[in-house]
Write a protein that holds these residues in place. Structure first.
Motif: not given
Length: 268
Positions: A63, A147, A191-197, A200, A203
């Protein structure tokens, strides 16, 4: 994740010196010379190799990632922190020169650096000696796996951090008995962490160098964070090895030590 490739054979007998050019793809095992593996990283041979070996984004680009190449320097004696700092300065101030400074300033007797605050003072002096401009040094407490730090690394920040080193030099939990310094010179967000790095922990990988290997290492940021947070006490074995070490008041686990602290550099 992608299929794990066959385990690599031992590294070649001929090891490049710290003054040599970065290895080329052709220097590595034919097992890895596959254009389908880590094609996204093939402009950075050492990044390509470490991702291939660690099953990181073998067939699909991550990502996001950031990597800055530093030449490796091998440590002699308990000088891992000084070597990591010298790597960060591209050898402009050598480990021997840093050892002399640290002795004069009372930070070390043998090359050991058991205080993050003292390491910051040494780094500021070394940066000045190297005449490197516009570099800021920060002592950070806590929140390594956060983050904030992930975004700092993606924006090009470099870290110096102590952790417990396992037999293969990866992070482990030994209460500080195998404390070792590493230079964090890159990050891979798979991969895309979305709103929370940090949702996971598998990741987020960091790319690291240290004084006991000429090869780039990849560890999860979460593992490195846990290892840094467990630096509670000085090694009992070192207490009996006949050398005199400089320890911070209260020990390595207290406010002037190594535990839950690291250095962040901006502007390099």
């Amino acid at each position: 994740m992608c299929t794990i490739p066959p385990a690599p054979p031992p590294p070649p007998a001929s090891i490049p010196t710290s003054n040599s050019s970065p290895p080329k793809l052709s220097d590595f095992s034919p097992t890895f010379n596959n254009n389908d593996i880590c094609e996204w990283a093939n402009r950075e041979p050492q990044l390509w190799e470490v991702c291939a070996k660690n099953d990181i984004c073998l067939h699909e680009a991550p990502f996001h990632y950031k990597y800055k190449h530093f030449e490796s320097i091998m440590q002699v004696g308990p000088t891992c922190g000084l070597v990591a700092l010298s790597m960060l300065l591209n050898g402009e101030v050598t480990p021997d020169e840093l050892l002399d400074i640290s002795k004069i300033d009372g930070y070390s007797n043998n090359g050991e650096m058991f205080s993050c605050n003292n390491m910051a003072k040494l780094a500021e002096k070394a940066i000045s000696l190297a005449e490197i401009k516009n570099v800021d040094v920060y002592v950070k407490t806590g929140n390594l796996f956060s983050e904030e730090i992930i975004l700092e690394l993606l924006n090009g920040a470099i870290l110096l951090i102590a952790y417990d080193a396992d037999f293969n030099h990866s992070p482990c939990l030994r209460h500080g008995h195998t404390a070792h310094w590493a230079l964090v010179c890159g990050i891979v967000v798979i991969k895309d962490p979305g709103d929370d790095y940090i949702a996971d922990s598998s990741n987020i990988y960091v790319l690291c160098r240290h004084g006991k290997s000429r090869f780039l290492a990849a560890w999860t940021l979460n593992d490195l964070d846990k290892s840094n947070k467990n630096l509670w006490e000085f090694s009992p074995k070192k207490q009996e090895d006949g050398l005199k070490y400089v320890l911070p008041e209260g020990g390595i686990g207290e406010v002037n030590g190594l535990r839950d602290k690291f250095l962040l550099f901006k502007g390099l």
